[in-house]
Design a protein around this motif. Structure first.
Motif, mmCIF file in Angstrom:
data_model
loop_
_atom_site.group_PDB
_atom_site.id
_atom_site.type_symbol
_atom_site.label_atom_id
_atom_site.label_comp_id
_atom_site.label_asym_id
_atom_site.label_seq_id
_atom_site.Cartn_x
_atom_site.Cartn_y
_atom_site.Cartn_z
ATOM 1 N N LEU A 1 37.952 38.445 33.529
ATOM 2 C CA LEU A 1 36.742 38.984 34.151
ATOM 3 C C LEU A 1 35.585 37.996 34.057
ATOM 4 O O LEU A 1 34.856 37.770 35.027
ATOM 5 N N ILE B 1 36.409 42.501 39.912
ATOM 6 C CA ILE B 1 35.464 43.227 39.053
ATOM 7 C C ILE B 1 34.460 42.254 38.435
ATOM 8 O O ILE B 1 33.253 42.508 38.409
ATOM 9 N N GLY B 2 34.980 41.117 37.945
ATOM 10 C CA GLY B 2 34.087 40.124 37.354
ATOM 11 C C GLY B 2 33.105 39.563 38.367
ATOM 12 O O GLY B 2 31.918 39.353 38.059
ATOM 13 N N VAL C 1 42.507 45.769 31.027
ATOM 14 C CA VAL C 1 41.151 45.226 30.934
ATOM 15 C C VAL C 1 41.236 43.890 30.209
ATOM 16 O O VAL C 1 41.571 43.827 29.034
ATOM 17 N N HIS C 2 40.954 42.831 30.943
ATOM 18 C CA HIS C 2 41.157 41.478 30.415
ATOM 19 C C HIS C 2 39.844 40.713 30.549
ATOM 20 O O HIS C 2 39.562 40.092 31.570
ATOM 21 N N TRP C 3 39.039 40.749 29.498
ATOM 22 C CA TRP C 3 37.709 40.159 29.571
ATOM 23 C C TRP C 3 37.709 38.652 29.817
ATOM 24 O O TRP C 3 36.816 38.156 30.521
ATOM 25 N N ALA D 1 35.800 34.798 36.243
ATOM 26 C CA ALA D 1 35.881 34.994 37.692
ATOM 27 C C ALA D 1 34.899 34.114 38.447
ATOM 28 O O ALA D 1 35.229 33.555 39.499
ATOM 29 N N ASN E 1 41.016 41.804 38.475
ATOM 30 C CA ASN E 1 40.114 41.360 37.411
ATOM 31 C C ASN E 1 39.045 40.420 37.955
ATOM 32 O O ASN E 1 37.870 40.502 37.585
ATOM 33 N N ILE E 2 39.452 39.521 38.837
ATOM 34 C CA ILE E 2 38.498 38.599 39.449
ATOM 35 C C ILE E 2 37.462 39.371 40.271
ATOM 36 O O ILE E 2 36.264 39.076 40.224
#
Length: 737
Positions: free
Chosen positions: A640, A304-305, A635-637, A643, A301-302
């Motif tokens: 993200l 992608i963000g 998917v954890h906005w 990040a 997640n980090i």
């Protein structure tokens, strides 16, 4: 004396608490355990009240490590690449020391003013060990208020007496602990308030105190030997990136193709977006990502963000010249005038308060597009967290809120009945004292008005329980720094010190309350007498506050050009970002930067609040409509969007190198070499941290503090451009501010 009488006497001596009667010995049935599976497999459902806890060994080692960790972490906090000694390092280093003291200290009893005690009441216990770790854990993060003291001295030139800064540190650190006492009923005693991070810590301590001859460990290197060997290797190696060959920490090899190309330098230099930069320096690669500790799911997640913001949004904004971005560096925490010159705050202030006529004459503040966009992403992250929790955890949170008030006690709460609870009046007295000292400090030394102190406390108190429930269940802690900056920025525009002080009281008091609560939950799981935990936390917090402030003051007064680029390695990246925030939110105010007053060109970033609130909704709907599509659930906005929350002051290459190491350890080794990973992964992280910290201190005290320097050569250039990419910090036109 029979066995039971002896046991009771020793317990009273060891834990320094009288056992409360609960109607006879508690009979534990085999099936009597926590209703939460994660807790059942991690935490023992038994307790031995006679185990030593309140001992000379615990206080001696706890205070020693409190002092060491407070000094080391504050010392490295001001450096370009930071090092932080955490829980795991202290747990590993203190273990052999505790066992050594148990072997060599005298066992006879001493009588001091009627108080009987022994320096050595038996084998070094896990309860002593946890108390030592807890005393240092509350000080792993340096006192936030220290930055206010540095800010006033170096940036606003309005130094206050040492006692003023000390009271500011004490009150902001301790008030949160007073609030933690009010949270016990809702966040500690209920079984479903599990606090996942405490399970990791409990697992570490239980592993360290397990038998040495565990099944399957025969013939393998002991954990302690492995830890010492890796620490030695880390210590020896860090001499190269830390002193002899600094270029190893910032190998911007792509930039070397054409160092005079500005765009290439901005994209690939270590002071730019760092694409391709290799950091063979553990302190740079580990500080923000913690690649051996952070779960791989979170690292994805980090990643992608990070790519979304740093490598897509920022280049687009910069090279399309959004907000005249090309006049400024592509990544900088500094503030500028419209033409790209450094913003001189003294030109718009009168007695450290904004002078509107001077501001109109001098011009509005400007920042690079990266800095502005990260504020917008931060706005989005705040609302995304709220919406995400409501959508994904709303029903569960409501049910657990009700259970926190109504559910019966689990086995751990019943076992804790044997220890007297901390009286409410202790916490109330602490809170009243803290509030009183806060008001005195802020009024006498003119930090902010009395009503602002009370308003900051109201914000901290209002949010502490809902934020605490989120953290206890989901292991996420929504930050309140933007909320507090916004509120006081509109109520007291033009007052920089008042803004950062309000933020510290409103934000850090909340953070400290939940930090203390997590430690109290660990004590609850491990059956630490609450009154001993209370005293250990309070005393260590006060000591660490003195050391944090003293260390920062010493460095500021003795290091030339500290907190500037010429003061390398003490460039104070965090403090410089803190200063920029004080200008944006305080000295100038959000209305003039993000609002619609006098050409506030960055107002579009406020759309981040709305965007963040909307982003989780379609993915939540899709996950409900397509329950078999697994990736939708991950998917954890909030993660993200959070990040890049540390950038600036963090640099992009910190993330890329940390995430690559995380791929190796958290994904490849965990999947394909699980036995090695389970045994040595966390030890490796702790050992690398320890070796770098010891070497960094030795380099400073043995060489740099005596004005010693490594001779200049290609790997240690005299101009301090260690990445050999001098235009990485230049603007689009090649001008370095």
């Amino acid at each position: 004396m029979d066995k039971e009488e002896y046991k009771e006497e020793r317990f009273t001596e060891r834990c320094d608490d009288k056992v409360e009667s609960i109607g006879g010995d508690y009979d534990l049935e085999e099936e009597d355990d926590s209703p939460v599976e994660e807790v059942r497999v991690t935490i023992s459902n038994t307790d031995d009240p006679s185990m030593p806890c309140n001992t000379f060994r615990m206080w001696f080692l706890g205070l020693i490590f409190t002092a060491i960790v407070s000094f080391v972490n504050q010392f490295f906090y001001l450096r370009q690449t930071q090092i932080s000694i955490g829980y795991s390092v202290v747990a590993l280093v203190s273990l052999p020391m505790g066992h050594f003291m148990a072997r060599v200290l005298p066992t006879e009893d001493f009588n001091l003013l009627g108080w009987k005690f022994s320096l050595n009441p038996g084998p070094f216990s896990i309860k002593e060990h946890i108390l030592i770790g807890t005393m240092t854990a509350v000080n792993t993060s340096t006192a936030y208020a220290v930055d206010i003291v540095i800010l006033q001295k170096l940036f606003y030139h309005s130094e206050k007496p040492f006692i003023a800064g000390l009271l500011l540190v004490f009150t902001t650190q301790v008030t949160g602990f007073a609030l933690a006492g009010a949270l016990r009923k809702f966040l500690i005693r209920p079984a479903h308030m599990i606090w996942p991070s405490t399970l990791v810590t409990a697992s570490l301590f239980r592993s360290l105190h397990a038998g040495n001859n565990a099944p399957g460990d025969e013939g393998r290197m002991t954990r302690m030997k492995y830890f010492l060997l890796v620490t030695l290797g880390s210590f020896i190696y860090y001499w190269f990136p830390g002193f002899i060959f600094p270029t190893l920490g910032v190998i911007s090899w792509i930039c070397w193709i054409d160092p005079e190309n500005v765009v290439l330098s901005q994209l690939t230099g270590s002071n730019g977006l760092g694409i391709g930069t290799i950091a063979l320096d553990w302190s740079a690669a580990s500080y923000y990502v913690q690649p051996l500790v952070t779960p791989w799911f979170a690292q994805v997640n980090i990643l992608i963000g990070f790519i979304l913001v740093a490598w897509i949004m920022v280049p687009w904004a910069y090279y399309t010249n959004l907000w005249n971005s090309k006049d400024y560096p592509i990544l900088s925490p500094d503030l500028f005038r419209e033409g790209g010159e450094a913003y001189n705050l003294t030109m718009i202030l009168t007695k450290n308060v904004l002078d509107e006529k001077k501001y109109e004459a001098y011009g509005s503040v400007r920042m690079d597009s990266f800095f502005a966009l990260t504020y917008g992403v931060g706005f989005a992250g705040l609302t995304a967290t709220v919406v995400h929790v409501i959508l994904y955890n709303g029903k569960e949170m409501l049910a657990r809120w009700r259970s926190a008030r109504l559910e019966n006690e689990d086995i751990h709460s019943r076992l804790m009945r044997v220890y007297p609870e901390v009286p409410d009046w202790w916490y109330i007295s602490l809170f009243v004292t803290s509030i009183t000292l806060s008001l005195i400090t802020c009024i006498v030394w003119d930090y902010m008005p009395w009503w602002a102190v009370l308003l900051a406390m109201v914000i901290a108190i209002f949010f502490v329980l809902p934020v605490g429930i989120v953290q206890a269940v989901t292991n996420q802690q929504p930050g309140l720094n933007i909320v507090t900056e916004y509120v006081i920025g509109y109520m007291l525009p033009g007052h920089a010190i008042a803004n950062v002080t309000f933020k510290t009281y409103g934000y850090i008091v909340n953070v400290q309350a939940l930090t203390f609560t997590a430690d109290l939950k660990l004590g609850h799981y491990m059956k630490i007498p609450p009154r001993i935990m209370f005293m250990a936390q309070i005393i260590s917090t006060l000591i660490s506050g003195v050391i944090n402030l003293s260390t920062a003051t010493w460095l500021v007064e003795t290091r030339p050009k500290v907190c500037t680029k010429d003061g390398y390695p003490f460039t104070c990246r965090n403090t410089n970002t803190f200063y920029s925030a004080s200008v944006i939110w305080g000295a100038i105010g959000p209305a003039r930067v993000f609002g619609n007053v006098q050409g506030a060109i960055y107002s579009p970033v406020q759309w981040g609040f709305l965007v963040g609130a909307l982003l989780p909704i379609p993915f939540w709907l899709l996950a409900r409509h397509f329950p078999n599509v697994t990736w939708l659930k991950y998917v954890h906005w909030p993660v993200l969007l959070a990040a890049t929350s540390n950038m600036p002051p963090a640099l992009p290459y910190f993330y890329t190198n940390g995430l690559f190491i995380g791929f190796v350890f958290a994904f490849l080794l965990r999947r394909y070499r699980y036995n090695w990973w389970a045994r040595y992964n966390y030890l490796t992280s702790a050992a690398l941290d320890t070796g770098v910290a010891i070497c960094g201190l030795m380099i400073f005290f043995c060489i740099q503090s005596w004005d010693g320097e490594m001779p200049a050569w290609w790997g240690n250039p005299s101009d301090k451009n260690y990445d050999h990419c001098p235009l990485g910090a230049a603007n689009y036109y090649g001008v370095i501010s």
